[in-house]
Design an enzyme around this catalytic site. Structure first.
Site, short mmCIF file in Angstrom:
data_model
loop_
_atom_site.label_atom_id
_atom_site.label_comp_id
_atom_site.label_asym_id
_atom_site.label_seq_id
_atom_site.Cartn_x
_atom_site.Cartn_y
_atom_site.Cartn_z
N GLY A 60 0.89 -1.25 0.04
CA GLY A 60 -0.10 0.12 -0.20
C GLY A 60 0.71 1.25 0.11
O GLY A 60 0.21 2.20 0.19
N ASP A 95 -6.83 -11.20 -9.41
CA ASP A 95 -5.65 -11.35 -10.14
C ASP A 95 -5.85 -10.47 -11.66
O ASP A 95 -6.93 -10.93 -12.14
CB ASP A 95 -5.48 -12.70 -10.40
CG ASP A 95 -4.38 -13.13 -11.22
OD1 ASP A 95 -3.94 -12.01 -12.17
OD2 ASP A 95 -3.91 -14.29 -11.48
N ASP A 119 2.71 -1.21 -10.38
CA ASP A 119 4.04 -1.45 -9.97
C ASP A 119 3.86 -3.19 -9.74
O ASP A 119 4.82 -3.79 -9.17
CB ASP A 119 4.17 -1.03 -8.51
CG ASP A 119 5.45 -0.88 -7.92
OD1 ASP A 119 6.49 -1.03 -8.84
OD2 ASP A 119 5.67 -0.78 -6.72
N LYS A 159 5.64 -0.64 -14.42
CA LYS A 159 6.93 -1.22 -14.18
C LYS A 159 7.31 -2.08 -15.28
O LYS A 159 6.42 -2.97 -15.69
CB LYS A 159 7.04 -1.94 -12.61
CG LYS A 159 8.14 -2.37 -12.28
CD LYS A 159 8.81 -3.52 -11.43
CE LYS A 159 7.67 -3.66 -10.26
NZ LYS A 159 8.45 -3.06 -9.01
C1 LIG Z 1 6.26 -4.48 -5.86
S1 LIG Z 1 4.84 -5.04 -5.08
C2 LIG Z 1 4.04 -3.57 -5.31
C3 LIG Z 1 4.32 -2.50 -4.18
C4 LIG Z 1 3.38 -1.41 -3.87
N1 LIG Z 1 3.43 -0.39 -5.29
C5 LIG Z 1 3.52 -0.68 -2.76
O1 LIG Z 1 4.10 0.71 -2.89
O2 LIG Z 1 3.35 -0.86 -1.54
C6 LIG Z 1 4.11 -5.65 -6.45
C7 LIG Z 1 2.58 -6.23 -6.29
O3 LIG Z 1 2.10 -6.94 -7.45
C8 LIG Z 1 1.25 -7.71 -7.24
N2 LIG Z 1 0.68 -8.52 -8.72
C9 LIG Z 1 1.60 -9.29 -9.23
N3 LIG Z 1 0.80 -9.83 -10.27
C10 LIG Z 1 -0.57 -9.29 -10.01
C11 LIG Z 1 -1.62 -9.74 -10.85
N4 LIG Z 1 -1.59 -10.34 -11.79
N5 LIG Z 1 -2.76 -9.11 -10.28
C12 LIG Z 1 -2.74 -8.31 -9.26
N6 LIG Z 1 -1.65 -7.95 -8.52
C13 LIG Z 1 -0.49 -8.36 -8.95
C14 LIG Z 1 1.66 -8.53 -6.20
O4 LIG Z 1 0.81 -9.29 -5.42
C15 LIG Z 1 2.60 -7.32 -5.28
O5 LIG Z 1 1.84 -7.06 -4.50
#
Ligand SMILES: C[S@@+](CC[C@H](N)C(=O)[O-])C[C@H]1O[C@@H](n2cnc3c(N)ncnc32)[C@H](O)[C@@H]1O
Length: 205
Positions: A60, A95, A119, A159
């Site tokens: 978050g 997802d 991200d 990203k």
């Molecule tokens: C690097 S973290 C994000 C950090 C966030 N921007 C923050 O500031 O706290 C990447 C996130 O992408 C999510 N993610 C990856 N693939 C996903 C998908 N197909 N659908 C939804 N979320 C996804 C992961 O669960 C993870 O929590």
């Protein structure tokens, strides 16, 4: 382990710790928060933003930054992992790549968004090439999806990795948007291949 590999790892760890501590003392849930601040500093993405979608929002940090910096703005955050409540932020647990998810997101929006930020990164497998391909595929899917959910003069930040398929994503973005830039925040220095794409203004013809 070789001496210079050890000292490189030490520098990376110091860098991580520095932003980790800074995030903790600032009350941010992740050190990624600083990446979004740098992206805004570079591209002024918060200017006149009244509606934003935050893809891959857990835990978050980016959502906290959005809430703090955007007044009277509708914020919709999305992640596979359940994110703890942030006052004034709407959260959808799904997802992004699963069938039906994009329709769910569209349903949550009354109007098209000014800004879409992602991200998201694919889970790491230990195979760097494969991780790169999977994260860049996610980025391409975000760019395709953005055309349906942002305004014509809207902005996308996502990203991606500077590796396999990078050029395919860049070409896709150039086909869909008038302006395409890349930026690697100082706070992401330790992930050597991580960067962010900035796309603005949907091509209409
Ligand atoms: C690097 S973290 C994000 C950090 C966030 N921007 C923050 O500031 O706290 C990447 C996130 O992408 C999510 N993610 C990856 N693939 C996903 C998908 N197909 N659908 C939804 N979320 C996804 C992961 O669960 C993870 O929590």
């Amino acid at each position: 382990m070789k001496k210079n590999k050890r000292s490189k790892n030490w520098v990376i760890q110091q860098h991580r710790d520095q932003y980790f501590k800074l995030a903790k003392s600032s009350g941010y849930r992740s050190r990624s928060a600083f990446k979004l601040l740098e992206l805004n500093e570079k591209f002024k993405i918060f200017k006149n933003c009244k509606s934003v979608i935050d893809l891959g929002s857990y835990p978050g940090g980016w959502s906290q930054i959005l809430k703090k910096n955007l007044k009277n703005c509708k914020i919709l955050s999305i992640d596979i992992k359940k994110m703890s409540k942030i006052e004034g932020v709407d959260f959808l647990c799904c997802d992004f790549q699963r069938e039906g998810s994009k329709e769910k997101i569209l349903k949550k929006l009354n109007n098209k968004a000014d800004l879409l930020i992602s991200d998201m990164a694919a889970d790491t497998t230990g195979n760097k090439d494969l991780d790169c391909i999977r994260t860049n595929a996610l980025c391409a899917e975000v760019i395709e999806f953005s055309i349906n959910v942002i305004k014509e003069n809207g902005v996308v930040i996502a990203k991606l990795f500077n590796g396999t398929d990078f050029l395919n994503v860049k070409n896709l973005a150039n086909n869909k948007f008038r302006k395409v830039n890349f930026f690697k925040p100082e706070s992401s220095r330790d992930h050597s291949k991580e960067t962010y794409i900035h796309c603005a203004g949907i091509r209409t013809l």
